[in-house]
Motif scaffolding. Structure first.
Motif, PDB file in Angstrom:
ATOM      1  N   LYS A 400       0.866  -1.181   0.000  1.00  0.00           N
ATOM      2  CA  LYS A 400       0.000   0.000   0.000  1.00  0.00           C
ATOM      3  C   LYS A 400       0.900   1.227   0.000  1.00  0.00           C
ATOM      4  O   LYS A 400       1.795   1.336   0.847  1.00  0.00           O
ATOM      5  N   VAL A 401       0.657   2.105  -0.932  1.00  0.00           N
ATOM      6  CA  VAL A 401       1.550   3.247  -1.069  1.00  0.00           C
ATOM      7  C   VAL A 401       0.762   4.531  -1.265  1.00  0.00           C
ATOM      8  O   VAL A 401      -0.221   4.566  -2.009  1.00  0.00           O
ATOM      9  N   LYS A 402       1.207   5.554  -0.559  1.00  0.00           N
ATOM     10  CA  LYS A 402       0.627   6.869  -0.777  1.00  0.00           C
ATOM     11  C   LYS A 402       1.693   7.762  -1.371  1.00  0.00           C
ATOM     12  O   LYS A 402       2.806   7.829  -0.847  1.00  0.00           O
ATOM     13  N   LEU A 403       1.353   8.406  -2.470  1.00  0.00           N
ATOM     14  CA  LEU A 403       2.334   9.295  -3.092  1.00  0.00           C
ATOM     15  C   LEU A 403       2.001  10.736  -2.711  1.00  0.00           C
ATOM     16  O   LEU A 403       0.862  11.183  -2.837  1.00  0.00           O
ATOM     17  N   VAL A 404       3.013  11.426  -2.228  1.00  0.00           N
ATOM     18  CA  VAL A 404       2.837  12.837  -1.905  1.00  0.00           C
ATOM     19  C   VAL A 404       3.757  13.627  -2.821  1.00  0.00           C
ATOM     20  O   VAL A 404       4.940  13.305  -2.936  1.00  0.00           O
ATOM     21  N   ASN A 430      11.687   1.535  -7.790  1.00  0.00           N
ATOM     22  CA  ASN A 430      12.602   1.000  -6.800  1.00  0.00           C
ATOM     23  C   ASN A 430      12.127   1.283  -5.391  1.00  0.00           C
ATOM     24  O   ASN A 430      12.188   0.425  -4.517  1.00  0.00           O
ATOM     25  N   ALA A 431      11.670   2.526  -5.199  1.00  0.00           N
ATOM     26  CA  ALA A 431      11.255   2.937  -3.867  1.00  0.00           C
ATOM     27  C   ALA A 431      10.106   2.059  -3.385  1.00  0.00           C
ATOM     28  O   ALA A 431      10.078   1.632  -2.226  1.00  0.00           O
ATOM     29  N   VAL A 432       9.163   1.771  -4.282  1.00  0.00           N
ATOM     30  CA  VAL A 432       8.035   0.929  -3.894  1.00  0.00           C
ATOM     31  C   VAL A 432       8.499  -0.501  -3.696  1.00  0.00           C
ATOM     32  O   VAL A 432       8.205  -1.142  -2.686  1.00  0.00           O
ATOM     33  N   ASP A 433       9.268  -0.985  -4.654  1.00  0.00           N
ATOM     34  CA  ASP A 433       9.662  -2.387  -4.657  1.00  0.00           C
ATOM     35  C   ASP A 433      10.662  -2.711  -3.541  1.00  0.00           C
ATOM     36  O   ASP A 433      10.465  -3.634  -2.758  1.00  0.00           O
ATOM     37  N   HIS A 434      11.749  -1.936  -3.481  1.00  0.00           N
ATOM     38  CA  HIS A 434      12.803  -2.242  -2.514  1.00  0.00           C
ATOM     39  C   HIS A 434      12.737  -1.393  -1.249  1.00  0.00           C
ATOM     40  O   HIS A 434      13.137  -1.820  -0.199  1.00  0.00           O
ATOM     41  N   GLY A 435      12.272  -0.170  -1.416  1.00  0.00           N
ATOM     42  CA  GLY A 435      12.325   0.764  -0.294  1.00  0.00           C
ATOM     43  C   GLY A 435      11.315   0.461   0.788  1.00  0.00           C
ATOM     44  O   GLY A 435      11.665   0.356   1.965  1.00  0.00           O
ATOM     45  N   LEU A 436      10.068   0.272   0.372  1.00  0.00           N
ATOM     46  CA  LEU A 436       8.993   0.105   1.362  1.00  0.00           C
ATOM     47  C   LEU A 436       8.864  -1.350   1.807  1.00  0.00           C
ATOM     48  O   LEU A 436       9.077  -2.275   1.030  1.00  0.00           O
ATOM     49  N   GLU A 437       8.485  -1.522   3.065  1.00  0.00           N
ATOM     50  CA  GLU A 437       8.241  -2.862   3.579  1.00  0.00           C
ATOM     51  C   GLU A 437       6.814  -3.279   3.226  1.00  0.00           C
ATOM     52  O   GLU A 437       5.989  -2.456   2.844  1.00  0.00           O
ATOM     53  N   ARG A 438       6.580  -4.560   3.385  1.00  0.00           N
ATOM     54  CA  ARG A 438       5.221  -5.060   3.158  1.00  0.00           C
ATOM     55  C   ARG A 438       4.311  -4.514   4.263  1.00  0.00           C
ATOM     56  O   ARG A 438       4.771  -4.236   5.374  1.00  0.00           O
ATOM     57  N   GLU A 444       3.723  -4.430  12.041  1.00  0.00           N
ATOM     58  CA  GLU A 444       4.518  -5.002  13.123  1.00  0.00           C
ATOM     59  C   GLU A 444       5.450  -3.964  13.724  1.00  0.00           C
ATOM     60  O   GLU A 444       5.665  -3.913  14.929  1.00  0.00           O
ATOM     61  N   LEU A 445       6.025  -3.164  12.818  1.00  0.00           N
ATOM     62  CA  LEU A 445       6.985  -2.164  13.260  1.00  0.00           C
ATOM     63  C   LEU A 445       6.312  -0.921  13.829  1.00  0.00           C
ATOM     64  O   LEU A 445       6.974   0.022  14.235  1.00  0.00           O
ATOM     65  N   GLY A 446       4.992  -0.957  13.836  1.00  0.00           N
ATOM     66  CA  GLY A 446       4.263   0.192  14.356  1.00  0.00           C
ATOM     67  C   GLY A 446       4.189   1.342  13.382  1.00  0.00           C
ATOM     68  O   GLY A 446       3.905   2.470  13.748  1.00  0.00           O
ATOM     69  N   LYS A 447       4.442   1.037  12.101  1.00  0.00           N
ATOM     70  CA  LYS A 447       4.322   2.083  11.090  1.00  0.00           C
ATOM     71  C   LYS A 447       2.937   2.011  10.458  1.00  0.00           C
ATOM     72  O   LYS A 447       2.258   0.983  10.547  1.00  0.00           O
ATOM     73  N   ASP A 448       2.564   3.063   9.790  1.00  0.00           N
ATOM     74  CA  ASP A 448       1.334   3.051   9.005  1.00  0.00           C
ATOM     75  C   ASP A 448       1.488   1.963   7.936  1.00  0.00           C
ATOM     76  O   ASP A 448       2.476   1.940   7.221  1.00  0.00           O
ATOM     77  N   PRO A 449       0.508   1.039   7.854  1.00  0.00           N
ATOM     78  CA  PRO A 449       0.659  -0.034   6.855  1.00  0.00           C
ATOM     79  C   PRO A 449       0.830   0.506   5.429  1.00  0.00           C
ATOM     80  O   PRO A 449       1.436  -0.155   4.587  1.00  0.00           O
ATOM     81  N   ALA A 450       0.290   1.676   5.182  1.00  0.00           N
ATOM     82  CA  ALA A 450       0.483   2.280   3.857  1.00  0.00           C
ATOM     83  C   ALA A 450       1.791   3.074   3.874  1.00  0.00           C
ATOM     84  O   ALA A 450       1.956   3.987   4.667  1.00  0.00           O
ATOM     85  N   GLY A 451       2.711   2.682   3.021  1.00  0.00           N
ATOM     86  CA  GLY A 451       3.975   3.404   2.930  1.00  0.00           C
ATOM     87  C   GLY A 451       3.775   4.726   2.222  1.00  0.00           C
ATOM     88  O   GLY A 451       2.765   4.941   1.568  1.00  0.00           O
ATOM     89  N   SER A 452       4.737   5.592   2.409  1.00  0.00           N
ATOM     90  CA  SER A 452       4.582   6.875   1.742  1.00  0.00           C
ATOM     91  C   SER A 452       5.809   7.179   0.896  1.00  0.00           C
ATOM     92  O   SER A 452       6.943   6.889   1.298  1.00  0.00           O
ATOM     93  N   ASP A 470      11.321   7.728   0.527  1.00  0.00           N
ATOM     94  CA  ASP A 470      10.349   6.755   1.025  1.00  0.00           C
ATOM     95  C   ASP A 470      10.511   6.640   2.532  1.00  0.00           C
ATOM     96  O   ASP A 470      11.538   7.033   3.081  1.00  0.00           O
ATOM     97  N   ASP A 471       9.479   6.131   3.189  1.00  0.00           N
ATOM     98  CA  ASP A 471       9.582   5.964   4.647  1.00  0.00           C
ATOM     99  C   ASP A 471       9.713   4.486   4.976  1.00  0.00           C
ATOM    100  O   ASP A 471       9.111   3.973   5.893  1.00  0.00           O
ATOM    101  N   GLY A 472      10.521   3.826   4.149  1.00  0.00           N
ATOM    102  CA  GLY A 472      10.659   2.386   4.297  1.00  0.00           C
ATOM    103  C   GLY A 472      11.762   1.991   5.263  1.00  0.00           C
ATOM    104  O   GLY A 472      12.069   2.704   6.221  1.00  0.00           O
ATOM    105  N   ALA A 473      12.401   0.862   4.959  1.00  0.00           N
ATOM    106  CA  ALA A 473      13.349   0.273   5.899  1.00  0.00           C
ATOM    107  C   ALA A 473      14.720   0.925   5.843  1.00  0.00           C
ATOM    108  O   ALA A 473      15.547   0.682   6.719  1.00  0.00           O
ATOM    109  N   GLY A 474      14.976   1.710   4.830  1.00  0.00           N
ATOM    110  CA  GLY A 474      16.317   2.251   4.680  1.00  0.00           C
ATOM    111  C   GLY A 474      17.214   1.240   3.981  1.00  0.00           C
ATOM    112  O   GLY A 474      16.848   0.073   3.828  1.00  0.00           O
ATOM    113  N   LEU A 475      18.366   1.680   3.547  1.00  0.00           N
ATOM    114  CA  LEU A 475      19.249   0.777   2.817  1.00  0.00           C
ATOM    115  C   LEU A 475      19.850  -0.256   3.777  1.00  0.00           C
ATOM    116  O   LEU A 475      20.250   0.064   4.882  1.00  0.00           O
ATOM    117  N   ASN A 476      19.903  -1.489   3.295  1.00  0.00           N
ATOM    118  CA  ASN A 476      20.536  -2.539   4.073  1.00  0.00           C
ATOM    119  C   ASN A 476      22.018  -2.572   3.683  1.00  0.00           C
ATOM    120  O   ASN A 476      22.415  -3.256   2.747  1.00  0.00           O
TER     121      ASN A 476
END
Lengths: 714, 124
Positions: A400-404, A430-438, A444-452, A470-476
């Motif tokens: 789930k993704v919200k674009l701003v 990339n941001a949607v595919d790799h950046g954001l978590e499912r 689980e992480l207490g984030k909004d299920p919809a990524g931004s 993106d407000d995802g997991a950050g680079l590994n």
């Protein structure tokens, strides 16, 4: 205006309508019960359909019609918008855009997705509405041959030969509404007269006394006799518009046509010719109707087609603009030459001349900026395209993704926008595919299920900044480093800073996804993105915080034609280096210089050691070491972070016109372009990033990366 | 003097098409891009015939017809509705509002001119 240029404007208008559609759908997402918004969306689709019909673009008409019908149900509150329907609307909008594009380019649209969406839209319609669709489908031929435009026959179409003549007796009693609606019986009679021989008798029997005369009443009945070979339906068609506004009887007379009395009263009879004038403006004496403020004294009606609209615009051939830009470039060079000549003259007391010259310089710059502004376009359409990419990517990955978007009115050179589309698409995917978590992971992480995903554009200090955050997991970083070592891109012993690890992403052929996903993994890596941006004179950088997300920043020059540069000397050759890339200039104190190994040299800058790169050596110029007593330019490069470039001297700071070297000569490593200086000489413009890469034994870099892949966007 | 047409439509494409058709047929062409502007233009241009779209921002075609028929203009010039829908409901509603006739999009030049000629007496 030719037909093809009307067609062109149609597609131009479609672009605007599609833009409005995307905007409207986004607004619907916020508040689907705002009827203004729903109406605007409906209208956009409706207008595309209307125009498409005019050019017999049946598929487009058909699709727009179905889309519009469903939207109409929302508009009439027969249908509530839920998330699923909203998504369908988005996809329908995308499909509509595809169909428009396909129609414009004369190619076949994607029938599969079209059919799928039509089917889904159809599910929201009842049988009758769907049947209407079928009827629409079945009649496409009618568009081409004889547009089903009007329910009227061609009046002047005289049948060939001499078919049988018949006589029709017509009784016609207009109601007052007929006149009120703007009908004129005489014109109806004219139309009938075109069908054959017509005689008209006015029946004045209902005419009242003068003092009880109501000018808005209809008091005259008509008896008409028409001798014609036409069918009775044709007669009815003449009366089509007045149907329900009059009493009408049409009878086929059994009498032979010859017996038509030849001496019937002429309709030119003054009373017959003038039916009761219902217009209150005319018989002022007979009406008590107050005169509104409608009549303006002066008839000012200059012909104007587009009096309002968003803003008046002018369509100009791009070539003309580019020619102008070129000329302005020459003007700036010319101004530089004049400055230099005057300096050379060493005139006494030239203060006012210098002032004038300065004014000339400012004017030239104003002109140049004005011309650049012509090429500048808001990034809005580009950003809007990204909303589709995000949607598709979200769908493909089940996220789930919200674009701003922020700053979408920021203007950027047209070419930049065009060439930015692909890299941006890639980065957003990339941001949607790799950046954001499912979504579940995010919960689980207490984030909004919809990524931004935040897409922003801004102008800062003469550059354009475009950020994809993106407000995802950050680079590994652990994985990135492993991967790079595995691929032999970096030696296992190398100690890399976080920034250096992040920058590994830009190496050719790098891909972190352990399995190539069907989304991002299309053989295009971040290296292509980087090269595309570099080709525009820009750079990409990464900032990432674990658990918080990743931000890619693209920095681009405002224009591709002119830049501010330092005129420097390198081994006695005059060159230019972009000011934008220089952080600081340093006149080194020998105390701060330190040697490393045989070749390496670093300078301590406020406690940190910064490697020094000798520009003359990297360019392979003779006279190596000639600049050893020169100046250091502190630059921040992609591969190596902070670096000090050693140059001979800084001579001047000026605006230079960029002339492509590749199109005039060929690519030279470390050099991005050339320019013409005030003295008429050609100077090379250096590219600090590439220059640093030329360092023979790189101090920090992993083994020389594989050769640069061909630029996709050059 | 040629017949003056005022075309009210929010689609530039349609306005362009109308302009070409109507100017080609000898009409004096004026246009407006929504209902409110259409009503404004009406007082200014004083057209002999009005062509109006139905679905428009600010004021729709029914609004235009009602305004022209019963507003301060209170005119009886023919008003032709230009619409993509051809259902009997719409025709009845348009007639009720005071429309003189209708043309269904897509239209072709000949039929368009023929309708105008029929309702205005314009001679080509």
């Amino acid at each position: 205006m030719s037909n093809s240029s009307i067609r062109d404007t149609f597609f131009e208008e479609c672009e605007e309508l599609l833009e409005a559609l995307v905007e409207g759908l986004a607004a619907m997402e916020e508040n689907a019960s705002d009827m203004e918004v729903v109406n605007a969306v409906f209208r956009a689709v409706h207008s595309i359909k209307g125009g498409a019909g005019a050019f017999a673009l049946d598929r487009l008409v058909n699709f727009a019609h179905t889309f519009e019908t469903v939207m109409d149900k929302v508009r009439s509150k027969q249908l509530d918008v839920d998330e699923q329907l909203m998504m369908l609307f988005h996809r329908s909008g995308d499909q509509l855009a595809d169909l428009v594009e396909a129609a414009r380019d004369g190619r076949e649209p994607n029938a599969e997705s079209e059919a799928a969406i039509l089917k889904e839209l159809g599910a929201y319609l009842d049988d009758a509405e769907n049947e209407e669709e079928l009827a629409f489908d079945a009649a496409p031929l009618a568009f081409d041959a004889a547009p089903m435009a009007i329910d009227l026959p061609e009046a002047e179409a005289e049948p060939p030969g001499e078919p049988e003549q018949r006589r029709f007796d017509i009784r016609f009693r207009p109601s007052p509404a007929l006149y009120a609606n703007g009908h004129e019986p005489l014109l109806l009679f004219d139309a009938l007269a075109e069908l054959g021989t017509l005689s008209v008798i006015a029946d004045l029997s209902r005419l009242p006394e003068f003092d009880s005369f109501d000018p808005e009443d209809a008091v005259i009945d008509w008896r008409l006799t028409l001798q014609t070979s036409e069918d009775e339906t044709v007669l009815h068609e003449v009366f089509e518009f007045v149907d329900a506004l009059c009493e009408l009887e049409i009878e086929v007379s059994e009498e032979p046509a010859e017996s038509l009395p030849a001496d019937l009263p002429e309709p030119a009879d003054p009373i017959a010719a003038a039916p009761p004038p219902p217009d209150p403006a005319v018989p002022a004496a007979l009406t008590t109707e107050p005169q509104g403020p409608a009549q303006k004294p002066a008839k000012q009606s200059p012909p104007r087609d587009e009096p309002r609209g968003p803003r008046p615009t002018l369509r100009v051939d791009l070539d003309r603009v580019d020619r102008l830009i070129n000329t302005v470039g020459e003007l700036i060079i010319n101004q530089a030459m004049i400055s230099q000549r005057i300096e050379e003259l060493e005139l006494p007391a030239v203060a006012h001349l210098t002032n004038e010259l300065e004014a000339y310089k400012l004017l030239a710059r104003d002109i140049q900026e004005g011309v650049m502004a012509i090429r500048a376009q808001p990034v809005k359409p580009l950003f809007q395209r990204m909303s589709r990419i995000v949607r598709e990517a979200a769908e493909a990955t089940g996220k789930k993704v919200k674009l701003v978007t922020v700053g979408d009115s920021t203007e950027v050179d047209k070419t930049v926008i065009e060439r930015l589309a692909d890299p941006l698409t890639h980065m957003v995917r990339n941001a949607v595919d790799h950046g954001l978590e499912r979504p579940d992971k995010r919960s689980e992480l207490g984030k909004d299920p919809a990524g931004s995903i935040r897409l922003s554009a801004s102008h800062r200090s003469g550059s354009v900044f475009i950020e994809i955050a993106d407000d995802g997991a950050g680079l590994n970083r652990t994985r990135i480093l492993e991967k790079a070592i595995e691929k032999g891109l970096v030696s296992p012993e190398a100690e890399l800073s976080e920034q250096e690890i992040d920058n590994l992403l830009f190496l050719p052929g790098f891909s972190t996804a352990s399995e190539v996903s069907n989304l991002s993994g299309r053989g295009v890596g971040m290296d292509v993105v980087k090269n595309a941006v570099a080709a525009l004179g820009g750079r990409v950088s990464i900032a990432s915080t674990p658990g918080m997300g990743t931000t890619f920043t693209i920095v681009l020059p405002l224009t591709l034609a002119v830049m501010d540069g330092f005129v420097i000397s390198i081994a006695d050759q005059t060159m230019v280096i972009p000011i934008a890339s220089i952080i600081e200039t340093i006149r080194p104190n020998p105390r701060d210089l330190h040697c490393i190994g045989t070749d390496g040299e670093v300078i301590s800058v406020r406690g940190a050691y910064v490697p020094i790169v000798d520009v003359a050596r990297n360019l392979g110029l003779s006279g190596e070491g000639a600049d050893s007593s020169g100046v250091l330019l502190l630059v921040s490069t992609e591969g190596q972070g902070l670096t000090a470039l050693r140059v001979g001297a800084i001579h001047d700071q000026r605006q230079v016109v960029i002339k492509s070297l590749e199109s005039n000569y060929g690519a030279i490593a470390g050099v991005s372009a050339a320019t013409i200086l005030g003295d008429g000489k050609i100077a090379l413009i250096l590219d600090p990033d590439e220059l640093v890469k030329l360092t023979p034994a790189a101090l920090f870099l992993p083994p020389a990366p594989p050769p640069k892949p061909e630029l996709r966007h050059a | 003097m040629s017949t003056k047409v005022l075309a009210i439509d929010d689609s530039r494409t349609i306005r362009n098409l109308l302009r070409v058709s109507l100017e080609g047929a000898g009409f004096e062409y004026h246009s407006a891009c929504d209902g409110v502007e259409g009503v404004e233009q009406f007082s200014e241009v004083e057209p002999d015939v009005v062509i109006t779209d139905i679905n428009m921002p600010n004021m729709d075609g029914f609004g235009v017809i009602e305004n022209l028929r019963s507003g301060p203009n209170r005119t009886t010039v023919p008003i032709i509705v230009l619409t993509t829908e051809s259902g009997p409901d719409l025709k009845a509603r348009a007639r009720e509002a005071g429309a003189t006739g209708w043309i269904v999009k897509p239209f072709d030049d000949a039929s368009l001119v023929s309708v105008l000629r029929r309702l205005t007496g314009h001679v080509v």
